[in-house]
Design a protein around this motif. Structure first.
Motif, PDB file in Angstrom:
ATOM      1  N   ALA A 167      -7.424  -9.854 -10.815  1.00  0.00           N
ATOM      2  CA  ALA A 167      -6.084  -9.664 -12.573  1.00  0.00           C
ATOM      3  C   ALA A 167      -6.843  -9.326 -13.774  1.00  0.00           C
ATOM      4  CB  ALA A 167      -5.028 -10.861 -13.290  1.00  0.00           C
ATOM      5  N   GLY A 168      -7.852  -9.788 -13.642  1.00  0.00           N
ATOM      6  CA  GLY A 168      -8.859  -9.953 -15.049  1.00  0.00           C
ATOM      7  C   GLY A 168      -9.368 -10.825 -15.625  1.00  0.00           C
ATOM      8  N   LYS A 169      -9.544 -12.270 -14.810  1.00  0.00           N
ATOM      9  CA  LYS A 169      -9.925 -13.561 -15.580  1.00  0.00           C
ATOM     10  C   LYS A 169     -11.243 -12.789 -15.762  1.00  0.00           C
ATOM     11  CE  LYS A 169      -7.810 -15.447 -12.291  1.00  0.00           C
ATOM     12  NZ  LYS A 169      -7.789 -14.578 -11.874  1.00  0.00           N
ATOM     13  N   VAL A 212     -10.456  -2.506 -16.149  1.00  0.00           N
ATOM     14  CA  VAL A 212     -10.268  -3.171 -15.441  1.00  0.00           C
ATOM     15  C   VAL A 212      -9.433  -4.651 -16.733  1.00  0.00           C
ATOM     16  CG1 VAL A 212     -11.505  -3.501 -13.877  1.00  0.00           C
ATOM     17  CG2 VAL A 212     -12.232  -4.506 -16.141  1.00  0.00           C
ATOM     18  N   SER A 229     -13.330 -10.582 -15.696  1.00  0.00           N
ATOM     19  CA  SER A 229     -13.994  -9.838 -16.099  1.00  0.00           C
ATOM     20  C   SER A 229     -13.430 -10.287 -17.939  1.00  0.00           C
ATOM     21  CB  SER A 229     -13.530  -8.539 -15.850  1.00  0.00           C
ATOM     22  OG  SER A 229     -12.780  -7.402 -14.832  1.00  0.00           O
TER      23      SER A 229
HETATM   24  N1  LIG Z   1     -18.431  -5.300 -10.072  1.00  0.00           N
HETATM   25  C1  LIG Z   1     -17.426  -4.869  -9.556  1.00  0.00           C
HETATM   26  N2  LIG Z   1     -17.802  -3.744  -9.792  1.00  0.00           N
HETATM   27  C2  LIG Z   1     -16.656  -3.009  -9.959  1.00  0.00           C
HETATM   28  N3  LIG Z   1     -14.791  -3.052 -10.190  1.00  0.00           N
HETATM   29  C3  LIG Z   1     -14.644  -4.693 -10.022  1.00  0.00           C
HETATM   30  C4  LIG Z   1     -16.464  -6.124 -10.192  1.00  0.00           C
HETATM   31  N4  LIG Z   1     -15.696  -6.588  -9.448  1.00  0.00           N
HETATM   32  C5  LIG Z   1     -14.952  -6.931  -9.867  1.00  0.00           C
HETATM   33  N5  LIG Z   1     -14.269  -5.479 -10.561  1.00  0.00           N
HETATM   34  C6  LIG Z   1     -12.598  -5.106 -10.337  1.00  0.00           C
HETATM   35  O1  LIG Z   1     -12.250  -5.890 -11.493  1.00  0.00           O
HETATM   36  C7  LIG Z   1     -10.635  -6.279 -11.682  1.00  0.00           C
HETATM   37  C8  LIG Z   1     -10.631  -7.545 -11.639  1.00  0.00           C
HETATM   38  O2  LIG Z   1     -11.330  -8.423 -11.195  1.00  0.00           O
HETATM   39  P1  LIG Z   1     -12.160  -9.742 -12.344  1.00  0.00           P
HETATM   40  O3  LIG Z   1     -13.504 -10.602 -10.816  1.00  0.00           O
HETATM   41  O4  LIG Z   1     -12.269  -9.810 -13.212  1.00  0.00           O
HETATM   42  O5  LIG Z   1     -10.898 -11.185 -11.490  1.00  0.00           O
HETATM   43  P2  LIG Z   1     -10.384 -12.109 -11.447  1.00  0.00           P
HETATM   44  O6  LIG Z   1      -8.736 -12.549 -12.232  1.00  0.00           O
HETATM   45  O7  LIG Z   1     -10.629 -13.049 -11.767  1.00  0.00           O
HETATM   46  O8  LIG Z   1      -9.745 -12.201  -9.690  1.00  0.00           O
HETATM   47  P3  LIG Z   1     -10.099 -13.144  -9.033  1.00  0.00           P
HETATM   48  O9  LIG Z   1      -8.723 -14.440  -9.258  1.00  0.00           O
HETATM   49  O10 LIG Z   1     -10.228 -12.780  -7.508  1.00  0.00           O
HETATM   50  O11 LIG Z   1     -11.182 -14.327  -9.178  1.00  0.00           O
HETATM   51  C9  LIG Z   1     -10.153  -5.576 -10.133  1.00  0.00           C
HETATM   52  O12 LIG Z   1      -9.789  -4.947  -9.665  1.00  0.00           O
HETATM   53  C10 LIG Z   1     -11.579  -5.903  -9.730  1.00  0.00           C
HETATM   54  O13 LIG Z   1     -11.586  -5.564  -8.396  1.00  0.00           O
END
Ligand SMILES: Nc1ncnc2c1ncn2[C@@H]1O[C@H](COP(=O)(O)OP(=O)(O)OP(=O)(O)O)[C@@H](O)[C@H]1O
Ligand SMILES: [Mg+2]
Lengths: 246, 298, 352
Positions: free
Chosen positions: A38-40, A16, A42
């Protein structure tokens, strides 16, 4: 204050984050933008120790000492002064507002807590009114204020905020952003994840744009706000008048 | 059916209810914090009883120190089980956890059979504990009185601990939302280990007291009380501590009255009654008396 | 692989099973035939349990209870009328004068077990996970108490002995084939696939509503039917029954078979059932000569816990080996393995 270098993070079978480089200097507000997935979140979870990087470094520099965050457990990271206000608020719904705030100060000794509680009630008067009510019975906006106040109760040096505007009415978003400005004025550095790119770029000093787990763009908030790629993809605006003429 | 007889049955119900409450509370606490139905919980009773037997007859220790040792040992055992069997599976589906606990239960029972044989052994507390008391014409032993008093004291202490202490707050926060708890700086695994330790200690104590009343113990003695404690926890609402206590007493009274007030012919159906009651409760009020909806997790 | 090759694989397996059965009937000693028979009965039990647990997404421990129902009902039906009068004095006249052959008695046993499953499953299946496990465990205890105390109908704690030895290996093979066929077909039907795909996702389940609740109940009752059948075969193979014939240890053994085989995998269940059954038969003399009672159960418990810790999806996941899949009806939905939380910790699912 915070430096991420070449961070690779996996969740289950999928990668991720891919080689994230990011810096937050003391006293800054840094915005982290990007589309859904996008991974924010994470990135923030890795900083606070909930996710472990497979490669790369995540270093916190506090009072001239460097700490390798990848080697510390989440509690120790909180202890160093990093507070993470998570996506979706995540208040303790079955506990009272007061108990939620006290849990925010879980790692501190009790001495300064009553004064800080009063400070939080000053910042968010509605919480004072509802102090012995259950957190689960607050409205979404009230829960957001509680979540921010709870994070501040640890007296953080670095505050990680994940989408504080999610699902809130415009005036309330306005109010929360004003509060973030105040928080910075009181000496807390802020790393802010936001969907609302326009507001975030207005508030922040610098910003990073993530795409598919990698840093896509970075720079001063004002110059990013003028960047045509950002304007189109994240601000929903056309090119500026000058570019249109050229 | 005289008034004295009814009073005697009520007292018996209270004693049995106290024991169920003591077991069910730990069971419910563990469920509340990790959503684990722990089949091995009952078998800690057995360990508590055999530990007490060894300390009383082989070492000849006084009763209070036996109680303390049983509490400590069973707390450590429960934490060790959590560490080895359950902690590595925290992110796995819930069903894996309870199948594992079934495996742990069978393992403990059969280790007991292997090391101690399946033969029942006599279990005797010091004679003074067996002395009779007279309560308004009804009879109870010093041990029975001890059971009731210990239960009240322990439950009050537990409620205070969970509501007021720092670690108790951490346990409640973890039960509500482990991620948020961890972001507060709570060491989640430590909070969970505390729940196992408290539950294990209480189960061990209950095992010793249970054995004292039964007069004999064997390696399989814990399983049925463990299952009945689950029924008690369901009656009260799984995950709720006051619910577990209430459910324990409700089940204790119901069981004793079922046996005591119906013609003796039905007495043999006691265990069938308890589990029939479970199915009935699940049908009419699956959240129990004091539980929140078990379908959602905060 | 072409469809013909798959058919060939099935035909070879069927031939092998027939050959083993014929050999067993012709050459094996009584003990040998009993062991082989039990391997088959365990396979029926494990397949049906894996099927109903896999499709309901819930974990039942109730097979011994349903076996008890099926076993006692069938045994009462086949029991010689001449001995019923004094051994089972409380039987109603129509039962006391009935003396059926094995097949109708087996069917009656299975159907009664299914009926019990419907009564118990109706309230409990709507709830989440563990309630079913404890309720079915409770059912084992309830039935044991009832059988123990209904002296005039069951001879209580004395148990029924002298049941005619009507079960032979052919009957067991026939029922194993029926069990496998029915479960396999249903598992790979459209209803079965949708149940498998959403079994752990209660949100999606809620959207499916009543239809899903009814399919769950049918899957549960069908599992109970085959358990009842297995109980009937068991009774007429061993020729005696006691209230303790079908106990918790048996429930545990079946759980181990299903988990090690991979919950929902029918072939996995058969292989695990036969393997564990043989393991137990080999170890049992050791247990006796070393006077180390409990050792077998300890080994099996450690095996179970080890499997859950190191390979929680079991050895076959929830799918069937590729070389046994027939035509397009048996393709697993591609997304299902990844969406199944059982696979969360897996690096590569074993089945593809
Ligand atoms: N619990 C999890 N287990 C496995 N993969 C995950 C999990 N949570 C998120 N992901 C994957 O990790 C990637 C990044 O997710 P993340 O939550 O960091 O995105 P984000 O930028 O915060 O998105 P958003 O704006 O929707 O909150 C995504 O492709 C998502 O599918
Ligand atoms: Mg996010």
């Amino acid at each position: 204050m915070l430096t991420l270098e070449g961070l690779d993070v996996w969740r289950g079978p999928s990668q991720v984050l891919r080689g994230i480089d990011l810096q937050v200097r003391a006293g800054e507000i840094v915005a982290l933008l990007g589309t859904n997935g996008a991974g924010k979140t994470s990135t923030l979870l890795t900083i606070s120790g909930q996710l472990r990087p497979r490669a790369g470094r995540s270093t916190l520099e506090i009072d001239g000492r460097r700490h390798d965050l990848a080697k510390l457990d989440p509690a120790a990271i909180v202890g160093l002064g990093v507070a993470h206000c998570p996506e979706g608020r995540q208040v303790f719904g079955g506990m009272t507002v007061l108990e939620n705030l006290r849990l925010g100060a879980y790692l501190r000794d009790a001495a300064g807590v009553p004064a800080d509680l009063e400070a939080m009630f000053g910042l968010f008067p509605i919480l004072a009114e509802r102090r012995s009510g259950l957190a689960g019975q607050l409205s979404g906006g009230e829960q957001m204020m509680l979540a921010i106040a709870r994070a501040l109760m640890s007296r953080p040096r670095l505050l990680l905020l994940d989408e504080p505007s999610l699902g809130l009415a415009p005036q309330l978003v306005e109010q929360i952003f004003t509060t973030i400005e105040e928080i910075r004025a009181n000496g807390t550095t802020v790393l802010l994840v936001e969907q609302n790119a326009a507001l975030a770029l207005e508030l922040a000093d610098r910003a990073y744009v993530l795409e598919s787990g990698a840093v896509h763009l970075e720079g001063q908030a004002s110059s990013l706000a003028a960047d045509p790629r950002v304007r189109e993809a994240y601000l929903g605006l056309g090119p500026t008048a000058v570019e249109a003429v050229l | 059916m005289s008034g004295g007889y009814v009073l005697q049955q009520l007292i018996n119900g209270m004693i049995l209810g106290s024991l169920y409450a003591m077991i069910a509370v730990g069971f419910s606490m563990i469920y509340g914090i990790v959503r684990l139905i722990n089949f091995a919980h009952g078998d800690i009773l057995m360990v508590g009883a055999f530990t007490a037997l060894a300390l009383l007859t082989v070492l000849g220790l006084p009763l209070w120190s036996v109680i303390l040792s049983v509490l400590t040992l069973c707390a450590i055992l429960a934490m060790a089980i959590d560490l080895v069997a359950f902690r590595p599976q925290r992110s796995a589906p819930q069903v894996n956890g309870f199948i594992t606990s079934l495996g742990v239960a069978i393992l403990m029972q059969n280790l007991g059979v292997l090391l101690l044989t399946g033969q029942p052994r006599p279990f005797n507390l010091p004679p003074w504990v067996k002395g009779n008391l007279d309560v308004l014409g009804a009879r109870m032993t010093v041990l029975d009185l001890m059971i009731v008093i210990l239960t009240v004291v322990v439950m009050a202490g537990l409620v205070l601990f969970v509501r007021r202490s720092r670690l108790g707050m951490a346990m409640r926060a973890t039960a509500e939302n482990p991620l948020a708890a961890s972001l507060m700086g709570i060491r989640v695994n430590r909070a969970i280990a505390t729940a196992f330790a408290l539950g294990g200690a209480l189960a061990g104590l209950a095992g010793m007291l249970w054995a004292g009343r039964a007069g004999q113990i064997d390696p399989l003695m814990g399983f049925l009380p463990g299952l009945k404690a689950f029924v008690a926890a369901v009656i009260g609402g799984v995950g709720s501590l006051p619910g577990a206590v209430l459910g324990g007493f409700v089940l204790g009274f119901a069981e004793v009255l079922f046996v005591g007030l119906l013609p003796p012919l039905y007495g043999a159906y006691r265990d069938a009654f308890v589990f029939g009651l479970l199915i009935l409760i699940l049908l009419v009020m699956p959240n129990g008396l004091l539980g929140r909806s078990q379908e959602e997790r905060a | 692989m072409s469809v013909e090759r798959h058919h060939l694989a099935w035909a070879l397996l069927a031939l092998a099973a027939v050959a083993i059965t014929a050999y067993g009937e012709a050459y094996l000693s009584g003990y040998g035939r009993t062991v082989l028979g039990f391997a088959g009965i365990y396979a029926i039990l494990a397949v049906s349990l894996s099927f109903s647990n896999g499709l309901t997404g819930l974990f039942s421990l109730g097979h011994p209870a349903f076996m008890m129902v099926g076993g006692y009902i069938a045994a009462i039906l086949t029991f010689p009328v001449s001995r019923k009068g004094f051994m089972l004095p409380d039987l109603p006249a129509w039962l006391a004068t009935a003396e059926l052959s094995l097949l109708p008695a087996t069917l009656a046993g299975g159907l009664t077990a299914a009926l019990v499953a419907v009564v118990v499953g109706f309230p409990v299946l709507r709830l989440r996970g563990h309630y079913l496990a404890v309720a079915t465990l409770g059912l084992i205890i309830v039935l044991r108490v009832v059988v123990n105390n209904a002296d005039g109908l069951t001879r209580g704690a004395l148990g029924l002995n002298g049941i005619p030895r009507l079960t032979n290996l052919w009957w067991i093979l026939l029922w194993l084939a029926i069990t496998l066929l029915v479960c396999w077909r249903l598992k790979h039907s459209s209803v079965g696939r949708s149940l498998m795909a959403i079994r752990e996702n209660e949100m999606a389940a809620a959207c499916m509503g009543v239809a899903r609740a009814r399919s769950k109940l049918v899957a549960f009752a069908l599992g109970a039917f085959f358990a009842g059948v297995a109980g009937a075969l068991w009774a007429h193979l061993l020729t005696n029954l006691t209230p303790n014939s079908f106990d918790l240890a048996l429930a545990f053994m079946l759980v181990v078979m299903v988990v090690i085989g991979g919950s929902g995998s029918l072939t996995g269940a058969i292989i695990a059932a036969v393997a564990i059954m043989l393991l137990r038969e080999f170890l049992r003399p050791l247990e006796q000569t070393m006077n180390a009672y409990g050792l077998v159960q300890i080994i099996i418990a450690v095996l179970l816990i080890g499997t859950l810790l190191l390979r929680p999806q079991g050895f076959f996941g929830s799918a069937e080996p590729r070389w046994l899949r027939l035509g397009k009806t048996v393709r697993e939905p591609e997304g299902s393995a990844a969406a199944d939380p059982r696979h969360r910790r897996a690096t590569a699912p074993a089945d593809n």
